[in-house]
Write an enzyme that holds these catalytic residues in place. Structure first.
Site, PDB file in Angstrom:
ATOM      1  N   SER A   1       0.840  -1.199   0.000  1.00 53.17           N
ATOM      2  CA  SER A   1       0.000   0.000   0.000  1.00 53.17           C
ATOM      3  C   SER A   1       0.874   1.248   0.000  1.00 53.17           C
ATOM      4  O   SER A   1       1.656   1.466  -0.929  1.00 53.17           O
ATOM      5  CB  SER A   1      -0.954  -0.046   1.196  1.00 53.17           C
ATOM      6  OG  SER A   1      -1.866   1.027   1.180  1.00 53.17           O
TER       7      SER A   1
ATOM      8  N   HIS B   1      -8.233   2.111  -0.581  1.00 48.75           N
ATOM      9  CA  HIS B   1      -8.334   1.091  -1.628  1.00 48.75           C
ATOM     10  C   HIS B   1      -9.768   0.667  -1.944  1.00 48.75           C
ATOM     11  O   HIS B   1     -10.056  -0.504  -2.140  1.00 48.75           O
ATOM     12  CB  HIS B   1      -7.472  -0.127  -1.278  1.00 48.75           C
ATOM     13  CG  HIS B   1      -6.055   0.230  -0.968  1.00 48.75           C
ATOM     14  ND1 HIS B   1      -5.212   0.782  -1.913  1.00 48.75           N
ATOM     15  CD2 HIS B   1      -5.343   0.154   0.179  1.00 48.75           C
ATOM     16  CE1 HIS B   1      -4.037   1.011  -1.353  1.00 48.75           C
ATOM     17  NE2 HIS B   1      -4.096   0.656  -0.081  1.00 48.75           N
TER      18      HIS B   1
END
Length: 323
Positions: A100, A209
Site C-alpha cells: 500500500s 483502496h
C-alpha cells in the site's frame, strides 16, 4: 543516494510496510546507533512544518495514527532503515515492493522520487485521503479465514447500495475490506456467518483502496503531474497490477489506480518467489509483512531490521549464503 550499480544480490528482495506498522518509539533502537535516522526525520520536519521525530517519539498516538501524519512518518522511518542498510554495507536487492503506502518508500529508495519531494507528496496524499470521507463515515476491517471468492461475495451482499470491497489481499485467509462504515459492519457480520474465524474493524482514519477514495485519487493525479520522477534503479513490483515498469507515466498511473484498487500482496510475494528471490528484508518499522510472507510462501525467508543487531545479523547471513 548510494551507488546502485554494485553489490547486487539477485536473490534478495526488499519490502516496505504501509499504514498499521507505525508505533510510538518505532525508531528508537536504530536512532541510538545511527545518526542518519534522526537526520531523515529532521529534514522531513523542515518540509512538514512540525517536529516529526517528537510525534513518533512522544505522540499522542491518536495524532500519529492520522493518515496525514502516518504517511510521512512511515516514509521517514523506512528510508532511514534503507540508509542504515547501506551504511552497514548491505547488498542491493534485485526487487522491491511496498505494501500500500509502502510503495512510496520503495520508490524513494529505488531512486525514482527525491526524498523531500516525497515527504511533501505523501503528506498531501494523506490529506486527500483524510478529506475524501468524513470522519466516522468510512471503515476497514480484517477478515480471517475466508478465501478471496467468499470475501468478495460478502462485500457484494453487504454493500446494499453503499461501498464495500476487498481492499488488501494480504495472504491466504487474511483479507481486509473497506467502504462505508455501515456496509463494513454488515460485512463483518456476514463474514462470521460464512465461516470467518475473525472479523474485526481496524483503527484507521480513512477507508483506503475502495471507491470512496475516488476524490482523493483525482487530487493525487493532479499532484503527481508536478512531481519529478527519475528512472528507477531497482525494479519495483506495483501493488495494483503486480507488474514492473520504470516509465514515469506508468508509475504515476499505478499510484493513482492504487488509491481505489485492492493491494494484491499475496500475488506480489509470489512474484518475488517466481523471479528467483529467496530472501526478503522488511525495511521499516514492525514485522507485519514478514508474518504475511510466512503465510504466503514458507520457502521465503523474511525478517525485519529494527535494530543494529538485526541489520548486522541479516547482512552476515546473506554474505554467508553467497560464499
Amino acid at each position: 543516494m548510494p551507488d546502485f550499480h554494485n553489490n547486487v544480490d539477485p536473490g534478495l528482495g526488499f519490502i516496505f510496510p504501509g499504514q498499521g506498522s507505525q508505533a510510538l518509539g518505532m525508531m528508537d533502537d536504530l536512532a541510538r546507533d545511527f545518526d542518519c535516522v534522526r537526520s531523515r526525520f529532521e529534514s522531513a520536519s523542515s518540509v512538514l512544518g512540525f517536529d516529526l521525530w517528537q510525534l513518533v517519539s512522544d505522540g499522542p498516538v491518536e495524532a500519529l495514527n492520522l493518515t496525514k501524519n502516518t504517511q510521512p512518518a512511515l516514509l521517514a522511518a523506512s528510508v532511514a532503515c534503507w540508509d542504515v542498510w547501506q551504511q552497514c554495507g548491505g547488498p542491493r536487492p534485485a526487487l522491491m515492493a511496498g505494501h500500500s503506502f509502502g510503495e512510496y518508500s520503495a520508490l524513494v529508495c529505488a531512486g525514482a522520487i527525491d526524498y523531500l519531494d516525497a515527504v511533501a507528496l505523501v503528506a498531501d496524499r494523506g490529506r486527500y485521503m483524510q478529506g475524501a470521507v468524513p470522519a466516522g463515515e468510512g471503515a476497514m476491517a480484517a477478515l480471517l479465514g475466508l478465501d478471496v471468492d467468499t470475501a468478495t461475495a460478502v462485500c457484494a451482499d453487504a454493500a446494499e447500495g453503499d461501498v464495500c470491497a476487498c481492499a488488501n489481499l494480504n495472504a491466504p485467509g487474511q483479507i481486509v475490506i473497506a467502504g462505508s462504515a455501515a456496509a463494513v459492519q454488515r460485512g463483518c457480520a456476514l463474514a462470521r456467518e460464512r465461516g470467518a474465524k475473525k472479523a474485526m474493524q481496524l483503527q484507521v482514519s480513512a477507508p483506503a483502496h475502495c471507491e470512496l477514495m475516488r476524490p482523493a485519487a483525482g487530487e493525487l493525479s493532479a499532484r503527481l503531474a508536478g512531481v519529478k520522477l527519475a528512472p528507477v534503479q531497482i525494479d519495483i513490483v506495483h501493488n495494483v497490477d503486480v507488474s514492473i515498469s520504470g516509465a514515469a507515466d506508468d508509475i504515476r498511473d499505478a499510484l493513482v489506480r492504487q488509491m481505489c484498487s485492492p493491494v494484491r500482496w499475496s500475488e506480489t510475494i509470489e512474484y518475488f518467489a517466481a523471479h528467483a528471490v529467496t530472501e526478503l528484508v522488511e525495511c521499516g518499522p514492525g514485522r507485519v509483512l514478514s508474518a504475511l510472507v510466512r503465510r504466503i510462501d514458507k520457502t521465503l525467508v523474511s525478517s525485519p531490521i529494527g535494530d543494529k543487531d538485526a541489520v548486522e545479523t541479516r547482512i552476515e547471513a546473506l554474505k554467508g549464503a553467497s560464499v
